[in-house]
Design a protein around this motif. Structure first.
Motif: not given
Length: 163
Positions: A82-98
């Motif tokens: 659950v947390m890995v899926a969330f991390t992946g989706f959240f990171s993809a939704a917020h490219p500003e973090f990268a």
């Protein structure tokens, strides 16, 4: 009623609670180094402990370490998913973090003063492209290690308390 909830379902419940807390912390603009972030880990540990204690109290419980660990594993592996899926989706939704992480990395490289500007730009571009993969990898490793440690420790304590 609570005895009939499987360890995997307990893991799903725990993971969803962790996800909710993480989102609340993010949307209330809590700093990343806030002590409130540990609430997510407390929920994680509580979910594993809930799984182990409820199994230990069941009439079908096998009081061996391996059986207890197996129950905890079924819980923490679902939480990890659950947390890995969330991390992946959240990171993809917020490219500003990268982009932010890449800029921070660039500043660190500039402080070292041992690379050319072309090398720095290449390294920063590569880091930005790999940001989500690195974040997911760290997330998988972290949640599995924490889950295994909590499960092993609690399993050992529950075995020791019953003897």
């Amino acid at each position: 009623m609570l005895q009939k909830i499987t360890p995997a379902l307990k893991g799903l419940i725990t993971g969803l609670l962790m996800l909710a807390v993480a989102l609340i912390l993010y949307y209330t603009k809590q700093p990343f180094d806030s002590g409130l972030q540990y609430l997510v880990y407390i929920i994680y540990a509580a979910g594993i402990v809930w799984t182990l204690i409820s199994y230990r109290k069941s009439v079908t419980a096998n009081p061996k370490f391996g059986e207890l660990f197996g129950q905890g594993f079924r819980c923490f592996i679902v939480v990890t998913l659950v947390m890995v899926a969330f991390t992946g989706f959240f990171s993809a939704a917020h490219p500003e973090f990268a982009k932010e992480a890449a800029q921070h990395y660039k500043q660190e490289l500039l402080k070292e003063k041992n690379k050319t500007p072309a090398e720095i730009n290449e390294m920063v571009t590569k880091a930005e492209k790999q940001y989500t993969v690195q974040l997911i990898s760290a997330s998988i490793f972290g949640y599995l290690i924490i889950g295994a440690i909590v499960t092993a420790g609690c399993s050992a304590l529950l075995i020791a308390r019953k003897q």
